[in-house]
Enzyme design. Structure first.
Site, PDB file in Angstrom:
ATOM      1  N   LYS A 214      23.015  -8.356  20.201  1.00  0.00           N
ATOM      2  CA  LYS A 214      22.487  -9.715  20.274  1.00  0.00           C
ATOM      3  C   LYS A 214      21.009  -9.683  19.928  1.00  0.00           C
ATOM      4  O   LYS A 214      20.200  -9.079  20.631  1.00  0.00           O
ATOM      5  CB  LYS A 214      22.690 -10.301  21.673  1.00  0.00           C
ATOM      6  CG  LYS A 214      22.198 -11.745  21.800  1.00  0.00           C
ATOM      7  CD  LYS A 214      22.455 -12.289  23.195  1.00  0.00           C
ATOM      8  CE  LYS A 214      21.949 -13.709  23.353  1.00  0.00           C
ATOM      9  NZ  LYS A 214      22.194 -14.241  24.719  1.00  0.00           N
ATOM     10  N   LYS A 267      25.853 -11.098  17.355  1.00  0.00           N
ATOM     11  CA  LYS A 267      25.286 -12.448  17.406  1.00  0.00           C
ATOM     12  C   LYS A 267      23.819 -12.404  16.971  1.00  0.00           C
ATOM     13  O   LYS A 267      23.077 -11.562  17.464  1.00  0.00           O
ATOM     14  CB  LYS A 267      25.391 -12.984  18.841  1.00  0.00           C
ATOM     15  CG  LYS A 267      24.831 -14.384  19.044  1.00  0.00           C
ATOM     16  CD  LYS A 267      24.929 -14.793  20.519  1.00  0.00           C
ATOM     17  CE  LYS A 267      24.371 -16.197  20.732  1.00  0.00           C
ATOM     18  NZ  LYS A 267      24.430 -16.609  22.155  1.00  0.00           N
TER      19      LYS A 267
END
Length: 345
Positions: A214, A267
């Site tokens: 992330k 992500k």
């Protein structure tokens, strides 16, 4: 000349130029018609590839459109149940539940309150649509008064002190009905801590879908508006990944797999398809990518201005994510995408 004549003329032209360009070297033969293109297509997206994110709030019959995310809403639990039924009817098998709590404090205690909108929505959806897969986002940013993803020590997020809080959130969500726990906080060691807590409470079959990769991205802006989760000071670059780093992604993946992660998330998605490909080539476990709010908002804004063909852009974008190696895609486009895919058949 009629259409048949045009084809004959084109065929004659090809024959006349045969010596210049051998016919055996013509990839266009496999693109000549929709039927042929469909037959040889390498990557297909379907409804079962999607996980739809929802934002739940307290109250009844609440449906508030998020200004920066057109056609996405903050909804009350009753409307979340209605939406889950609609998604299931469309063939979308999973939701990821985010929420706006009724209260916030320094440690985000509303995140594990069984009466909070997230836990109530999970329980209600599981009762109404038992087969739907419920993914619980485990993070504290929406629930803390300061907007950071963990317990503070001054202005520093205390990694190890945060782990105990994340354990509480994960167990509460499993108890509410979550099938999958998705820690998105980026604290070191949180997968092992959550796995231990779930096992200790008897939730041995609750999976962990780790946000192992992330990045500290500017693409999260609209989400922070939607979830009221922007930090009140500083930023999250001391715990989320540097967008310039690729090799580090593999290190993060390996650590989370060693700690017991069952699935891996990358992500954001669109600017990180190279990372999706790297991770895909490195692991054989399910790989998910998150088509985040900023990516969604840019498409919506451009479509509203008539600058792009929204349907083609969305389906092309989602296809690129699956082509890069994603098994599933968390996306706000899911409902539209499924309807467009049905229309095209």
């Amino acid at each position: 000349m009629g259409r048949r004549g045009d084809k004959e003329s084109c065929a004659l032209s090809i024959l006349m130029n045969e010596s210049k360009f051998p016919q055996k070297l013509r990839p266009r033969r496999m693109r000549i018609s929709p039927a042929v293109r469909s037959m040889v297509r390498e990557t297909e997206i379907t409804a079962k590839d999607f996980i739809y994110p929802i934002f739940v709030v307290a109250g009844k019959n609440v449906s508030e459109e998020i200004p920066s995310m057109p056609n996405c809403y903050r909804i009350s639990v009753d409307n979340a149940v209605k939406l889950a039924k609609e998604l299931w009817a469309l063939g979308i098998p999973a939701v990821e539940v985010f929420g706006l709590p009724e209260y916030k404090d320094e440690i985000g205690s509303s995140a594990w309150d069984m009466k909070s909108p997230v836990q109530c929505a999970m329980a209600a959806i599981k009762q109404a649509v038992p087969e739907m897969v419920i993914v619980g986002d485990v993070c504290l940013c929406q629930y803390t008064s300061h907007g950071h993803c963990g317990k503070l020590c001054g202005h520093y997020v205390d990694n190890d002190a945060t782990l105990e809080l994340l354990q509480k959130v994960a167990v509460s969500q499993a108890k509410a009905g979550a099938d999958i726990i998705a820690p998105s906080d980026m604290m070191d060691g949180r997968v092992a801590a959550i796995r231990q807590a779930l096992d200790d409470e008897g939730y041995i079959n609750t999976s962990i879908m780790s946000y192992a990769v992330k990045y500290a991205s500017a693409y999260y802006g609209p989400f922070r508006d939607a979830a009221d989760s922007a930090p009140s000071f500083g930023d999250r670059r001391s715990y989320q990944m540097d967008p310039a780093n690729a090799r580090e992604a593999i290190k993060e993946v390996d650590l989370d797999l060693d700690e017991g992660a069952d699935m891996i998330i990358v992500k954001p998605a669109l600017s990180y398809l190279d990372i999706v490909r790297r991770v895909r080539e490195h692991i054989n476990l399910p790989l998910i990518t998150y088509n985040v709010s900023g990516e969604y908002a840019m498409v919506k804004a451009a479509a509203k201005n008539g600058w792009i063909d929204e349907k083609r852009i969305v389906l092309e974008t989602l296809t690129s994510m699956k082509r890069a190696g994603a098994d599933s895609i968390i996306t706000y486009h899911a409902i539209d995408a499924v309807k467009w895919l049905r229309e095209s058949k």
